[in-house]
Write a protein that holds these residues in place. Structure first.
Motif, PDB file in Angstrom:
ATOM      1  N   LYS A  55       0.815  -1.221   0.000  1.00  0.00           N
ATOM      2  CA  LYS A  55       0.000   0.000   0.000  1.00  0.00           C
ATOM      3  C   LYS A  55       0.844   1.265   0.000  1.00  0.00           C
ATOM      4  CE  LYS A  55      -3.878   2.282   2.294  1.00  0.00           C
ATOM      5  NZ  LYS A  55      -4.855   2.207   3.416  1.00  0.00           N
ATOM      6  N   SER A  56       1.886   1.308   0.804  1.00  0.00           N
ATOM      7  CA  SER A  56       2.693   2.532   0.882  1.00  0.00           C
ATOM      8  C   SER A  56       3.416   2.807  -0.433  1.00  0.00           C
ATOM      9  CB  SER A  56       3.708   2.422   2.027  1.00  0.00           C
ATOM     10  OG  SER A  56       4.615   1.356   1.809  1.00  0.00           O
ATOM     11  N   THR A  57       3.903   1.748  -1.079  1.00  0.00           N
ATOM     12  CA  THR A  57       4.560   1.934  -2.383  1.00  0.00           C
ATOM     13  C   THR A  57       3.556   2.395  -3.420  1.00  0.00           C
ATOM     14  OG1 THR A  57       6.148   0.190  -1.854  1.00  0.00           O
ATOM     15  CG2 THR A  57       5.951   0.820  -4.165  1.00  0.00           C
ATOM     16  N   ARG A  58       2.351   1.832  -3.366  1.00  0.00           N
ATOM     17  CA  ARG A  58       1.313   2.228  -4.314  1.00  0.00           C
ATOM     18  C   ARG A  58       0.980   3.713  -4.162  1.00  0.00           C
ATOM     19  NH1 ARG A  58      -3.417  -1.237  -3.308  1.00  0.00           N
ATOM     20  NH2 ARG A  58      -4.364   0.414  -2.082  1.00  0.00           N
ATOM     21  N   VAL A  59       0.880   4.192  -2.940  1.00  0.00           N
ATOM     22  CA  VAL A  59       0.575   5.603  -2.707  1.00  0.00           C
ATOM     23  C   VAL A  59       1.681   6.480  -3.276  1.00  0.00           C
ATOM     24  CG1 VAL A  59       0.306   7.389  -0.940  1.00  0.00           C
ATOM     25  CG2 VAL A  59      -0.885   5.195  -0.694  1.00  0.00           C
ATOM     26  N   ARG A  60       2.926   6.095  -3.055  1.00  0.00           N
ATOM     27  CA  ARG A  60       4.052   6.876  -3.580  1.00  0.00           C
ATOM     28  C   ARG A  60       4.090   6.829  -5.098  1.00  0.00           C
ATOM     29  NH1 ARG A  60       8.893   5.027  -2.663  1.00  0.00           N
ATOM     30  NH2 ARG A  60       8.352   2.990  -1.754  1.00  0.00           N
ATOM     31  N   LEU A  61       3.732   5.683  -5.670  1.00  0.00           N
ATOM     32  CA  LEU A  61       3.740   5.558  -7.125  1.00  0.00           C
ATOM     33  C   LEU A  61       2.662   6.421  -7.759  1.00  0.00           C
ATOM     34  CD1 LEU A  61       4.994   4.151  -9.561  1.00  0.00           C
ATOM     35  CD2 LEU A  61       3.403   2.248  -9.206  1.00  0.00           C
ATOM     36  N   VAL A  62       1.468   6.379  -7.201  1.00  0.00           N
ATOM     37  CA  VAL A  62       0.373   7.211  -7.727  1.00  0.00           C
ATOM     38  C   VAL A  62       0.737   8.688  -7.613  1.00  0.00           C
ATOM     39  CG1 VAL A  62      -2.004   7.970  -7.316  1.00  0.00           C
ATOM     40  CG2 VAL A  62      -1.459   5.522  -7.327  1.00  0.00           C
ATOM     41  N   THR A  63       1.292   9.075  -6.478  1.00  0.00           N
ATOM     42  CA  THR A  63       1.670  10.472  -6.258  1.00  0.00           C
ATOM     43  C   THR A  63       2.718  10.934  -7.267  1.00  0.00           C
ATOM     44  OG1 THR A  63       1.201  10.278  -3.885  1.00  0.00           O
ATOM     45  CG2 THR A  63       2.614  12.102  -4.581  1.00  0.00           C
ATOM     46  N   ALA A  64       3.646  10.040  -7.617  1.00  0.00           N
ATOM     47  CA  ALA A  64       4.696  10.397  -8.566  1.00  0.00           C
ATOM     48  C   ALA A  64       4.212  10.387 -10.009  1.00  0.00           C
ATOM     49  CB  ALA A  64       5.880   9.444  -8.401  1.00  0.00           C
ATOM     50  N   THR A 156      -9.926   1.993 -35.018  1.00  0.00           N
ATOM     51  CA  THR A 156      -9.285   3.025 -34.201  1.00  0.00           C
ATOM     52  C   THR A 156      -9.749   2.926 -32.751  1.00  0.00           C
ATOM     53  OG1 THR A 156      -9.118   4.535 -36.088  1.00  0.00           O
ATOM     54  CG2 THR A 156      -8.979   5.507 -33.900  1.00  0.00           C
ATOM     55  N   LEU A 157      -8.805   3.088 -31.839  1.00  0.00           N
ATOM     56  CA  LEU A 157      -9.107   3.116 -30.405  1.00  0.00           C
ATOM     57  C   LEU A 157      -8.568   4.415 -29.824  1.00  0.00           C
ATOM     58  CD1 LEU A 157     -10.037   1.707 -27.744  1.00  0.00           C
ATOM     59  CD2 LEU A 157      -7.703   0.797 -27.571  1.00  0.00           C
ATOM     60  N   THR A 158      -9.440   5.210 -29.208  1.00  0.00           N
ATOM     61  CA  THR A 158      -9.023   6.438 -28.544  1.00  0.00           C
ATOM     62  C   THR A 158      -8.609   6.120 -27.105  1.00  0.00           C
ATOM     63  OG1 THR A 158     -10.513   7.796 -29.884  1.00  0.00           O
ATOM     64  CG2 THR A 158      -9.721   8.751 -27.816  1.00  0.00           C
ATOM     65  N   VAL A 159      -7.437   6.598 -26.718  1.00  0.00           N
ATOM     66  CA  VAL A 159      -6.905   6.354 -25.376  1.00  0.00           C
ATOM     67  C   VAL A 159      -6.843   7.687 -24.636  1.00  0.00           C
ATOM     68  CG1 VAL A 159      -4.952   5.519 -24.028  1.00  0.00           C
ATOM     69  CG2 VAL A 159      -5.542   4.406 -26.195  1.00  0.00           C
ATOM     70  N   SER A 160      -7.668   7.833 -23.605  1.00  0.00           N
ATOM     71  CA  SER A 160      -7.708   9.080 -22.845  1.00  0.00           C
ATOM     72  C   SER A 160      -7.393   8.866 -21.368  1.00  0.00           C
ATOM     73  CB  SER A 160      -9.089   9.736 -22.978  1.00  0.00           C
ATOM     74  OG  SER A 160     -10.110   8.845 -22.540  1.00  0.00           O
ATOM     75  N   ALA A 161      -7.130   7.619 -20.973  1.00  0.00           N
ATOM     76  CA  ALA A 161      -6.812   7.322 -19.574  1.00  0.00           C
ATOM     77  C   ALA A 161      -5.974   6.053 -19.514  1.00  0.00           C
ATOM     78  CB  ALA A 161      -8.086   7.151 -18.755  1.00  0.00           C
ATOM     79  N   VAL A 162      -5.247   5.917 -18.427  1.00  0.00           N
ATOM     80  CA  VAL A 162      -4.466   4.704 -18.187  1.00  0.00           C
ATOM     81  C   VAL A 162      -4.661   4.327 -16.719  1.00  0.00           C
ATOM     82  CG1 VAL A 162      -2.362   6.022 -17.687  1.00  0.00           C
ATOM     83  CG2 VAL A 162      -2.187   3.639 -18.376  1.00  0.00           C
ATOM     84  N   ASP A 163      -4.726   3.031 -16.441  1.00  0.00           N
ATOM     85  CA  ASP A 163      -5.049   2.551 -15.101  1.00  0.00           C
ATOM     86  C   ASP A 163      -3.884   1.812 -14.459  1.00  0.00           C
ATOM     87  OD1 ASP A 163      -7.894   3.300 -14.978  1.00  0.00           O
ATOM     88  OD2 ASP A 163      -8.128   1.845 -16.590  1.00  0.00           O
ATOM     89  N   LEU A 164      -3.701   2.047 -13.160  1.00  0.00           N
ATOM     90  CA  LEU A 164      -2.833   1.212 -12.344  1.00  0.00           C
ATOM     91  C   LEU A 164      -3.709   0.073 -11.841  1.00  0.00           C
ATOM     92  CD1 LEU A 164      -0.109   0.755 -10.850  1.00  0.00           C
ATOM     93  CD2 LEU A 164      -1.080   2.070  -8.942  1.00  0.00           C
TER      94      LEU A 164
END
Length: 204
Positions: A55-64, A156-164
């Protein structure tokens, strides 16, 4: 991970439906990847000796990643044609400069937070799995069926977001399922450049 929005990309949804219709009659592809599991892998995050991000690494990764990815412009990919391999069927991609830009921006951030071992695998060229092989059959025959019955063979595929995401293998269903942990929205697509000499406005 890029999770396709089928509702916003009807041409892509039709391509997937056509491919599934072809695969339905092939003994090695009895269970294609369902809508909710369709994805394009951006960057697998590996941890030697660990199977998930704490969890702590995930929070730091999202923040970065958040301030980095918010400046990456949304983009379009050309998906197709379907390619048959001994392990399954993937849809190839083209016009993938946007995907490569996204990957090049994400990888250094992930390495800085998680360590260089976390980005050993490079997912290029981009691809989308349509089915993982669950039996035996002629790959040549299946490729021929795609060539003749999936028309057009691309969309064609439009990409407007990416998910962790957190991904788990489901061996008895021949697929991978994912749980979205965080969604990063990309920047608006860059506007087209106005040709030199074109009228850009009027004044009184």
């Amino acid at each position: 991970m890029i999770i396709p929005d089928l509702g916003a990309n009807p041409g892509f949804a039709d391509l997937v439906a056509q491919c599934r219709a072809v695969m339905a009659s092939h003994p090695a592809t009895t269970e294609p990847v369902p809508d909710e599991s369709l994805h394009l892998t951006v960057q697998p995050i590996g941890f030697p000796g660990r199977d998930r991000i704490d969890k702590s690494t995930r929070v730091r990764l999202v923040t970065a990643l958040e301030p980095e990815l918010v400046t990456v412009p949304a983009f379009e990919l050309l998906i197709g044609s379907a390619l048959v391999y001994h392990r399954g069927v993937v849809a190839d991609t083209h016009h993938d400069d946007g995907f490569n830009r996204l990957l090049d921006r994400a990888r250094p951030v992930i390495a800085a937070v998680c360590g260089p071992d976390a980005i050993v695998y490079d997912s290029r060229p981009a691809h989308l799995a349509l089915c993982y092989a669950g039996g035996h059959g002629s790959s040549d025959d299946l490729q021929r069926q795609f060539r003749h019955h999936v028309r057009p063979g691309h969309a064609t595929l439009t990409v407007s977001a990416v998910d962790l995401v957190e991904t788990v293998q489901v061996p008895d269903r021949c697929r991978y399922d994912s749980t979205v942990l965080h969604r990063f929205t990309l920047a608006a697509t860059e506007p087209a450049h106005t040709p030199v000499g074109a009228v850009q406005g009027a004044s009184a």
